[in-house]
Design a protein around this motif. Structure first.
Motif, short mmCIF file in Angstrom:
data_model
loop_
_atom_site.label_atom_id
_atom_site.label_comp_id
_atom_site.label_asym_id
_atom_site.label_seq_id
_atom_site.Cartn_x
_atom_site.Cartn_y
_atom_site.Cartn_z
N GLY A 1 0.80 -1.20 0.00
CA GLY A 1 0.00 0.00 0.00
C GLY A 1 0.84 1.26 0.00
N ALA A 2 0.16 2.41 -0.13
CA ALA A 2 0.80 3.72 -0.10
C ALA A 2 1.73 3.93 -1.29
N VAL A 3 1.18 3.74 -2.48
CA VAL A 3 1.96 3.93 -3.70
C VAL A 3 1.57 5.26 -4.34
N VAL A 4 2.59 6.01 -4.73
CA VAL A 4 2.39 7.29 -5.39
C VAL A 4 3.08 7.25 -6.75
N SER A 5 2.36 7.66 -7.78
CA SER A 5 2.96 7.67 -9.11
C SER A 5 3.09 9.10 -9.60
N GLN A 6 3.98 9.29 -10.55
CA GLN A 6 4.16 10.58 -11.21
C GLN A 6 4.26 10.36 -12.70
N GLN A 38 14.39 19.21 -6.47
CA GLN A 38 15.70 18.73 -6.04
C GLN A 38 16.72 18.98 -7.12
N PHE A 39 17.75 19.75 -6.79
CA PHE A 39 18.86 19.97 -7.70
C PHE A 39 19.89 18.86 -7.50
N PRO A 40 20.74 18.65 -8.52
CA PRO A 40 21.71 17.54 -8.42
C PRO A 40 22.53 17.58 -7.14
N LYS A 41 22.59 16.46 -6.50
CA LYS A 41 23.39 16.27 -5.29
C LYS A 41 22.97 17.20 -4.15
N GLN A 42 21.73 17.60 -4.18
CA GLN A 42 21.23 18.44 -3.09
C GLN A 42 20.01 17.80 -2.45
N SER A 43 19.56 18.43 -1.40
CA SER A 43 18.40 17.91 -0.69
C SER A 43 17.11 18.35 -1.36
N LEU A 44 16.00 17.91 -0.82
CA LEU A 44 14.70 18.29 -1.35
C LEU A 44 14.29 19.65 -0.78
N SER A 90 15.09 20.75 -13.60
CA SER A 90 15.30 20.20 -12.26
C SER A 90 14.60 18.86 -12.14
N PHE A 91 14.69 18.28 -10.96
CA PHE A 91 13.97 17.04 -10.63
C PHE A 91 12.84 17.43 -9.69
N TYR A 92 11.62 17.14 -10.11
CA TYR A 92 10.45 17.50 -9.32
C TYR A 92 9.83 16.24 -8.70
N ILE A 93 9.61 16.30 -7.41
CA ILE A 93 9.09 15.14 -6.69
C ILE A 93 7.83 15.54 -5.94
N CYS A 94 6.86 14.67 -5.97
CA CYS A 94 5.66 14.91 -5.17
C CYS A 94 5.59 13.88 -4.05
N SER A 95 4.88 14.22 -3.01
CA SER A 95 4.58 13.25 -1.96
C SER A 95 3.13 13.41 -1.57
N ALA A 96 2.60 12.37 -0.97
CA ALA A 96 1.19 12.38 -0.58
C ALA A 96 1.04 11.84 0.82
N ARG A 97 0.08 12.41 1.51
CA ARG A 97 -0.22 11.97 2.87
C ARG A 97 -1.66 11.53 2.91
N GLY A 114 9.36 10.81 -9.03
CA GLY A 114 9.99 12.02 -9.54
C GLY A 114 9.85 12.21 -11.03
N THR A 115 9.99 13.46 -11.44
CA THR A 115 9.94 13.84 -12.86
C THR A 115 11.16 14.70 -13.16
N ARG A 116 11.90 14.28 -14.15
CA ARG A 116 13.07 15.05 -14.55
C ARG A 116 12.67 15.97 -15.69
N LEU A 117 12.83 17.26 -15.48
CA LEU A 117 12.47 18.26 -16.48
C LEU A 117 13.72 18.91 -17.03
N LEU A 118 13.82 18.92 -18.34
CA LEU A 118 14.92 19.60 -19.03
C LEU A 118 14.32 20.60 -20.00
N VAL A 119 14.66 21.85 -19.79
CA VAL A 119 14.16 22.91 -20.66
C VAL A 119 15.31 23.40 -21.53
N LEU A 120 15.09 23.31 -22.83
CA LEU A 120 16.16 23.68 -23.77
C LEU A 120 16.07 25.15 -24.20
#
Lengths: 120, 116
Positions: A1-6, A38-44, A90-97, A114-120
């Motif tokens: 249980g407790a599955v979150v999708s993106q 979340q940026f590379p090698k950084q926290s959320l 950036s890397f965008y992450i969602c969470s759910a409660r 998570g979703t990795r977004l690259l804007v050119l």
């Protein structure tokens, strides 16, 4: 249980376009969802808190008009990055409660992949 | 405002050994919750363990256990019999016991590498 999708997990777009990211709780009802960056090698970094049926609460420094959040149902929240620019990559992450049960506090947040977004 | 500090940016340990990751936090609250999350290379955040501040007993989950020292505001994670799959970033997180304001505050993370 407790599955979150993106969805999507990966998106590449041209500068100036808008991108929508979906966050779904698959096996529970989520009255509250959170959006992180979340940026590379950084926290959320928390961007906003999304409550079902009401306006999102944004953290200081996060542009409301840039990052539109909609939490229209108990299982779906969306983040739309409007007029995206390379600095939005950036890397965008969602969470759910889960919904609050009377007398229960401190419910654990469950995260999407998570979703990795690259804007050119 | 609450702060969470992880003073070990990187750690490595041989497979099957025990490793302890440190976390300290600063708060004026008496009731709160603490979490350890794991983020493997896939970048999926996975809950490892949680601790309620009002509980004196340290939480355990199989090979994972915590040493919660409320007075010292310390919340370390011990991984016993480490496995290759434990290689990941580990984040310590704090949450207030405040209905309607249950945001997570994360530390900067510790990158743990398990060496075969």
């Amino acid at each position: 249980g407790a599955v979150v999708s993106q969805h999507p997990s990966w998106v590449i777009c041209k500068s100036g376009t808008s991108v929508k990211i979906e966050c779904r709780s698959l096996d529970f009802q989520a009255t509250t969802m959170f959006w992180y960056r979340q940026f590379p090698k950084q926290s959320l970094m928390l961007m906003a808190t999304s409550n079902e049926g009401s306006k999102a609460t944004y953290e200081q420094g996060v542009e409301k008009d840039k990052f539109l959040i909609n939490h229209a149902s108990l299982t779906l929240s969306t983040l739309t990055v409007t007029s995206a620019h390379p600095e939005d990559s950036s890397f965008y992450i969602c969470s759910a409660r889960r919904g609050m049960v009377a007398g229960w506090r401190g419910e654990t947040q469950y995260f999407g992949p998570g979703t990795r977004l690259l804007v050119l | 405002a609450q702060t969470v500090t992880q003073s070990q940016p990187e750690m490595s340990v041989q497979e099957a050994e025990t490793v302890t990751l440190s976390c300290t936090y600063d708060t004026s609250e008496n009731n709160y919750y603490l979490f350890w999350y794991k983020q493997p290379p896939s970048r999926q955040m996975i809950l490892v363990i949680r601790q309620e501040a009002y509980k004196q007993q340290n939480a355990t989950e199989n090979r994972f256990s915590v040493n919660f020292q409320k007075a010292a505001k310390s919340f370390s994670l011990k991984i016993s019999d480490s496995q290759l799959g434990d290689t990941a970033m580990y984040f310590c997180a704090f949450m207030m016991d405040n209905f309607g304001n249950e945001k997570l505050t994360f530390g900067t993370g510790t990158r743990l590498t398990i060496i075969p």
